[in-house]
Enzyme design. Structure first.
Site, PDB file in Angstrom:
ATOM      1  CD  GLU A   1      53.817  41.048  41.890  1.00  0.00           C
ATOM      2  OE1 GLU A   1      53.265  39.922  42.202  1.00  0.00           O
ATOM      3  OE2 GLU A   1      53.976  41.655  42.902  1.00  0.00           O
TER       4      GLU A   1
ATOM      5  NE  ARG B   1      50.687  31.776  47.780  1.00  0.00           N
ATOM      6  CZ  ARG B   1      51.023  32.858  48.450  1.00  0.00           C
ATOM      7  NH1 ARG B   1      51.855  32.656  49.600  1.00  0.00           N
ATOM      8  NH2 ARG B   1      50.250  33.860  48.509  1.00  0.00           N
TER       9      ARG B   1
ATOM     10  CD  GLU C   1      47.249  32.713  46.608  1.00  0.00           C
ATOM     11  OE1 GLU C   1      48.291  32.458  46.492  1.00  0.00           O
ATOM     12  OE2 GLU C   1      46.896  33.818  46.355  1.00  0.00           O
TER      13      GLU C   1
ATOM     14  CB  THR D   1      51.488  33.218  38.416  1.00  0.00           C
ATOM     15  OG1 THR D   1      51.240  34.718  38.672  1.00  0.00           O
ATOM     16  CG2 THR D   1      50.743  32.556  39.509  1.00  0.00           C
TER      17      THR D   1
ATOM     18  CG  ASP E   1      47.404  39.238  38.669  1.00  0.00           C
ATOM     19  OD1 ASP E   1      46.391  38.036  38.780  1.00  0.00           O
ATOM     20  OD2 ASP E   1      48.380  39.382  39.694  1.00  0.00           O
TER      21      ASP E   1
END
Length: 614
Positions: free
Chosen positions: A508, A204, A200, A595, A342
């Site tokens: 998504e 991010r 993360e 992502t 994913d």
């Protein structure tokens, strides 16, 4: 975990004794003619049977080689074998319709829908102003209580602010951007003695800083361009701290990182293992950081992860969701495309595109993985022919307790990225000229599956609120009674807690709508995007400012959740804004999205390893 591939036992050759023919009575000419006639009739019968057999073999081969045209399997999940079960789905939606014969250049030259684009911008401003007023500097925002919170007791690291920097530039909110920049310059510090999630923090914060560096460096305003070094300096500081996560014996990153001590921290909740997505979705950010600085330590650390995964006997390119940083081996666990799996598949294609298609190993791994997904993880409903993804869970066969796989028709909302990814793989962001009228077999399969996943994701928005649930269960062909009446459903509450029915503002579906629209120019993707946005407006907008997720998509009016996820600003609204913007703004042939939807440029690599071209 049992081997995915089994070897047949090796036996010894048996000796065979062939008896000699017995002596019989001598035949006269009449008997011989009769025998000859019988033999001729028998030969004719054998010839006809051979033709029938060849026809059967050809038909079987046709059905096997073309899974899109094969008959759906009715074998219950409990009867699956030790090897991965094959996926069966029918031939519905196989042909491109006349209105789907897209331009060879896909979505290039698309005009903006200014009214809808500005409505999305207003929603962003409504969200940002509430955060800035009530929670400035905090990692996360709670819109109902109008308060902010940090991820650790050691303080925040700018989750909301850094995650939103590139969105502020994309939406041309310059005063808001300048206040966020000033906070980064004067307040942001990574000297925090606490454990942060490696994945993360990378996608991010590092991704946000790198995107802000890139977009500011090419901005039309000279004042904004002067900010680029600030963001790169912060990115280098964070990148150096993140290197400690790669200190495991195998070189796979630990799940956590103490940003002050720079020590990697194993995941205590999962016995120290790392997830496939978390370990293999750091590459875009770290490789771009190496490209900017000329220090390829980041690149090599990230590439080693993919090399370890490729070195294993991954079945048809798909892999379990847990892997051990101690020995680099996969751990017996589910094979799925949702949480913890994913973005591994997402980053295979994007790594190939990021370095301007100079590293073919990633395209090869992507193609193999998409083939495995189509073979093992795609299902199709009986009622409406919806294409969906399913999971494989390790199990024991009820008859002999042997290792097997259970097919579970569960699709996380997270999987909805995959539809757009399939379509992006065909066009490569506009780098490939696509003849939509004459797609080859693999391209046609990819398009049918990609378009089908987008459509099924939109079907899960057909709820009381018009918003999709966190998890949808699709109905298998083998469930014949239920399959005739419904395509999908939401699992009921468990102990009064509804998990599957939530909507937490995830991006998504709109991500795939954006990629599909930019790739094809098909207006239906904009229409669907507007439907989703209107549902967010109706049920998630908080009167005092901000937006909130909802507890149950099937309840009207829904109960709002006191949390506005940072990806609402960083991804969901950014993708919606770009969906309605013109295609010259952030064109896909020159950019990739990590992502977390952070925008990074396509570049020619100065460093290419032997692995990348293997």
């Amino acid at each position: 975990m049992a081997d995915l591939r089994q070897r047949n036992p090796v036996g010894t050759k048996a000796q065979v004794t062939v008896p000699l023919p017995k002596q019989g009575k001598r035949l006269d000419k009449k008997d011989i003619d009769k025998k000859v006639g019988q033999i001729q009739q028998l030969n004719l019968l054998r010839f006809l049977l051979s033709l029938a057999g060849l026809s059967a073999v050809a038909w079987f081969g046709y059905k096997t080689l073309y899974p899109l045209l094969s008959t759906p399997s009715t074998t219950p999940a409990s009867d699956t074998q030790t090897q991965l079960p094959g996926s069966k789905f029918g031939k519905k939606t196989h042909q491109l319709l006349s209105e789907e014969l897209f331009s060879p250049v896909g979505g290039i030259g698309l005009k903006a829908d200014v009214e809808k684009r500005e409505a999305v911008k207003d929603a962003f401003i409504w969200s940002w102003n509430a955060y800035e007023k009530n929670a400035w500097g905090a990692d996360e925002y709670s819109p109902l209580s109008q308060t902010g919170s940090n991820l650790t007791s050691a303080g925040g690291i700018g989750y909301t602010i850094v995650d939103s920097l590139d969105a502020l530039l994309v939406l041309d909110l310059i005063p808001e951007y300048e206040r966020a920049r000033d906070w980064c310059k004067n307040e942001l510090s990574f000297e925090k003695d606490a454990t942060f999630n490696t994945f993360e923090t990378t996608i991010r914060i590092l991704g946000g800083l790198l995107s802000a560096h890139y977009l500011s460096s090419v901005h039309i305003s000279l004042a904004v361009r002067e900010d680029a070094p600030l963001f790169l300096d912060l990115a280098v500081d964070l990148g150096e701290r993140l290197l400690g996560a790669f200190s495991s014996p195998s070189g796979l990153p630990w799940s956590g990182i103490n940003l002050k001590t720079r020590n990697g921290i194993p995941d205590q909740d999962n016995q120290g293992v790392a997830s496939l997505a978390e370990a293999a979705s750091l590459q875009l950010e770290l490789k771009y950081l190496s490209h900017l600085t000329g220090d390829y330590v980041y690149w090599k650390k990230a590439e080693k992860v993919t090399e370890i995964i490729r070195s294993q006997a991954v079945h048809d390119g798909i892999a379990p969701i847990f892997i051990s940083p101690m020995n680099g081996q996969f751990v017996a666990s589910e094979i799925r495309l949702g949480s913890r799996g994913d973005s591994y598949y997402e980053y295979l294609l994007k790594q190939y595109l990021q370095t301007d298609r100079e590293e073919p190993v990633y395209r090869d791994m992507y193609d193999e993985a998409m083939g495995g997904i189509k073979k093992h993880l795609i299902g199709q409903t009986s009622k409406s022919g919806l294409i969906f993804t399913q999971e494989l869970h390790p199990a024991r066969h009820p008859k002999d307790q042997s290792q097997t796989w259970q097919v579970v028709p569960k699709q996380d909302h997270l999987v909805c990225f995959l539809g757009g990814s399939f379509i992006l793989g065909i066009t490569e962001g506009g780098k490939r000229e696509v003849d939509w009228k004459n797609l080859n077999e693999i391209e046609m399969e990819d398009f049918v599956v990609g378009k089908g996943i987008v459509e099924s994701c939109m079907k899960t928005h057909e709820t009381a609120t018009g918003l999709a649930p966190e998890i949808a269960m699709f109905v298998q062909w083998s469930d014949q009674q239920r399959a005739e009446n419904e395509d999908w459903y939401i699992k009921p509450n468990q102990n009064g807690v509804l998990i599957d029915g939530r909507n937490i503002l995830r991006p998504e579906t709109v991500e795939s709508l954006f990629l599909a629209y930019r790739s094809t120019g098909d207006e239906r993707y904009r229409e669907w995007g507007w439907q989703v946005f209107e549902a967010f407006q109706k049920w998630c907008k908080v009167p005092s400012g901000g937006y909130a997720g909802i507890e149950d998509v099937q309840t009207v009016p829904p109960k709002q959740l006191d949390r506005m996820e940072t990806f609402w600003l960083a991804e969901t609204l950014k993708y919606l804004y770009l969906l309605f913007d013109d295609s010259d703004h952030i064109p896909l042939d020159k950019h990739i999205f990590n992502t977390e939807a952070h925008i990074l440029p396509v570049f020619k690599p100065q460093y290419i390893s032997p692995f990348a071209t293997s």
